[in-house]
Motif scaffolding. Structure first.
Motif, PDB file in Angstrom:
ATOM      1  N   GLU A  26       7.321   5.759  36.564  1.00 59.91           N
ATOM      2  CA  GLU A  26       5.973   5.818  35.999  1.00 59.91           C
ATOM      3  C   GLU A  26       5.403   4.414  35.850  1.00 59.91           C
ATOM      4  O   GLU A  26       6.142   3.449  35.665  1.00 59.91           O
ATOM      5  CB  GLU A  26       5.989   6.450  34.605  1.00 59.91           C
ATOM      6  N   SER A  27       4.097   4.311  35.877  1.00 60.25           N
ATOM      7  CA  SER A  27       3.426   3.041  35.628  1.00 60.25           C
ATOM      8  C   SER A  27       3.743   2.562  34.212  1.00 60.25           C
ATOM      9  O   SER A  27       3.814   3.377  33.292  1.00 60.25           O
ATOM     10  CB  SER A  27       1.913   3.190  35.777  1.00 60.25           C
ATOM     11  N   PRO A  28       3.911   1.254  34.037  1.00 60.50           N
ATOM     12  CA  PRO A  28       4.306   0.724  32.728  1.00 60.50           C
ATOM     13  C   PRO A  28       3.372   1.092  31.577  1.00 60.50           C
ATOM     14  O   PRO A  28       3.812   1.213  30.443  1.00 60.50           O
ATOM     15  CB  PRO A  28       4.306  -0.792  32.938  1.00 60.50           C
ATOM     16  N   GLY A  29       2.089   1.290  31.837  1.00 56.11           N
ATOM     17  CA  GLY A  29       1.138   1.593  30.775  1.00 56.11           C
ATOM     18  C   GLY A  29       1.116   3.039  30.326  1.00 56.11           C
ATOM     19  O   GLY A  29       0.428   3.382  29.366  1.00 56.11           O
ATOM     20  N   ARG A  30       1.860   3.897  30.996  1.00 56.41           N
ATOM     21  CA  ARG A  30       1.878   5.310  30.618  1.00 56.41           C
ATOM     22  C   ARG A  30       2.697   5.519  29.340  1.00 56.41           C
ATOM     23  O   ARG A  30       3.436   4.638  28.911  1.00 56.41           O
ATOM     24  CB  ARG A  30       2.383   6.166  31.767  1.00 56.41           C
ATOM     25  N   LEU A  31       2.562   6.687  28.747  1.00 56.57           N
ATOM     26  CA  LEU A  31       3.158   6.957  27.441  1.00 56.57           C
ATOM     27  C   LEU A  31       4.655   6.671  27.379  1.00 56.57           C
ATOM     28  O   LEU A  31       5.107   5.883  26.542  1.00 56.57           O
ATOM     29  CB  LEU A  31       2.902   8.418  27.035  1.00 56.57           C
ATOM     30  N   PHE A  32       5.431   7.288  28.240  1.00 55.04           N
ATOM     31  CA  PHE A  32       6.885   7.168  28.115  1.00 55.04           C
ATOM     32  C   PHE A  32       7.394   5.751  28.365  1.00 55.04           C
ATOM     33  O   PHE A  32       8.183   5.249  27.553  1.00 55.04           O
ATOM     34  CB  PHE A  32       7.599   8.209  28.991  1.00 55.04           C
TER      35      PHE A  32
ATOM     36  N   LEU B 231      -0.526   4.008  19.480  1.00 58.28           N
ATOM     37  CA  LEU B 231      -0.520   5.386  19.967  1.00 58.28           C
ATOM     38  C   LEU B 231      -1.695   6.168  19.383  1.00 58.28           C
ATOM     39  O   LEU B 231      -2.326   5.736  18.415  1.00 58.28           O
ATOM     40  CB  LEU B 231       0.795   6.070  19.568  1.00 58.28           C
ATOM     41  N   SER B 232      -1.934   7.333  19.948  1.00 54.53           N
ATOM     42  CA  SER B 232      -2.901   8.277  19.383  1.00 54.53           C
ATOM     43  C   SER B 232      -2.336   8.776  18.043  1.00 54.53           C
ATOM     44  O   SER B 232      -1.212   8.421  17.676  1.00 54.53           O
ATOM     45  CB  SER B 232      -3.080   9.454  20.344  1.00 54.53           C
TER      46      SER B 232
END
Length: 176
Positions: free
Chosen positions: A37-43, A58-59
């Motif tokens: 996954e791209s580094p900026g994604r949640l996980f 986070l939200s």
């Protein structure tokens, strides 16, 4: 826009099936996570912050999603491709069948041995997407029956695999 595009894609597949008289099978992938996954994604963001002992914005973290590990998704696709005859016009949910909030995921992450002191998930620092729904959960039973498939990686194991991947890729420097 995302949901609308998914609906349109499914309609195009159905039209193709009717026009060409070819059986189709739609795999509806739920919230896929894991290595790559791209580094900026949640996980990658939350696991990276846990590994470094840093804060992450986070939200509010109460909306729920049905997360499915990338290797489980690949397994479902492999099984679907191997079906000798597709069940015409079916849509199968590739999902775990359990929705989790970001807060619940963070609770699991906090219990992992690689989470460093100082990890600080700052809930409410990012807004929810206004187009997002409060909860989204799949029904994997049909995929289980037709593909003989089910999720094999639970959230704790998925986080562990992702943490090793981030460390191996050099995305996270170890604190000593």
């Amino acid at each position: 826009a995302y949901v609308t595009s998914k609906i349109c894609q499914s309609a195009l597949v159905r039209d193709f099936e009717k026009e060409r008289k070819l059986p189709t099978l739609i795999l509806r992938l739920f919230s896929v996570y894991g290595p790559g996954e791209s580094p900026g994604r949640l996980f990658p963001s939350i696991v990276g912050a846990a590994l470094r002992g840093e804060s992450v914005d986070l939200s509010p973290g109460r909306r729920k999603r049905d997360y499915v590990f990338v290797d489980d998704v690949a397994g479902a696709i492999e099984r679907a491709v191997a079906i000798p005859r597709f069940p015409r016009g079916r849509t199968l949910d590739i999902a775990g069948g359990q929705a989790l909030s970001v807060r619940e995921i963070v609770r699991v992450l906090r219990r992992r041995p690689y989470t460093v002191e100082g990890f600080d998930p700052r809930f409410g620092r990012r807004p929810y997407d206004p187009m997002d729904v409060p909860s989204l959960c799949g029904s994997p039973e049909a995929a289980g029956r037709l593909l003989r498939w089910k999720c094999g990686v639970d959230m704790a194991e998925g986080l562990d695999i992702l943490s090793r991947s981030l460390t191996d890729e050099g995305c996270v420097s170890s604190r000593t």
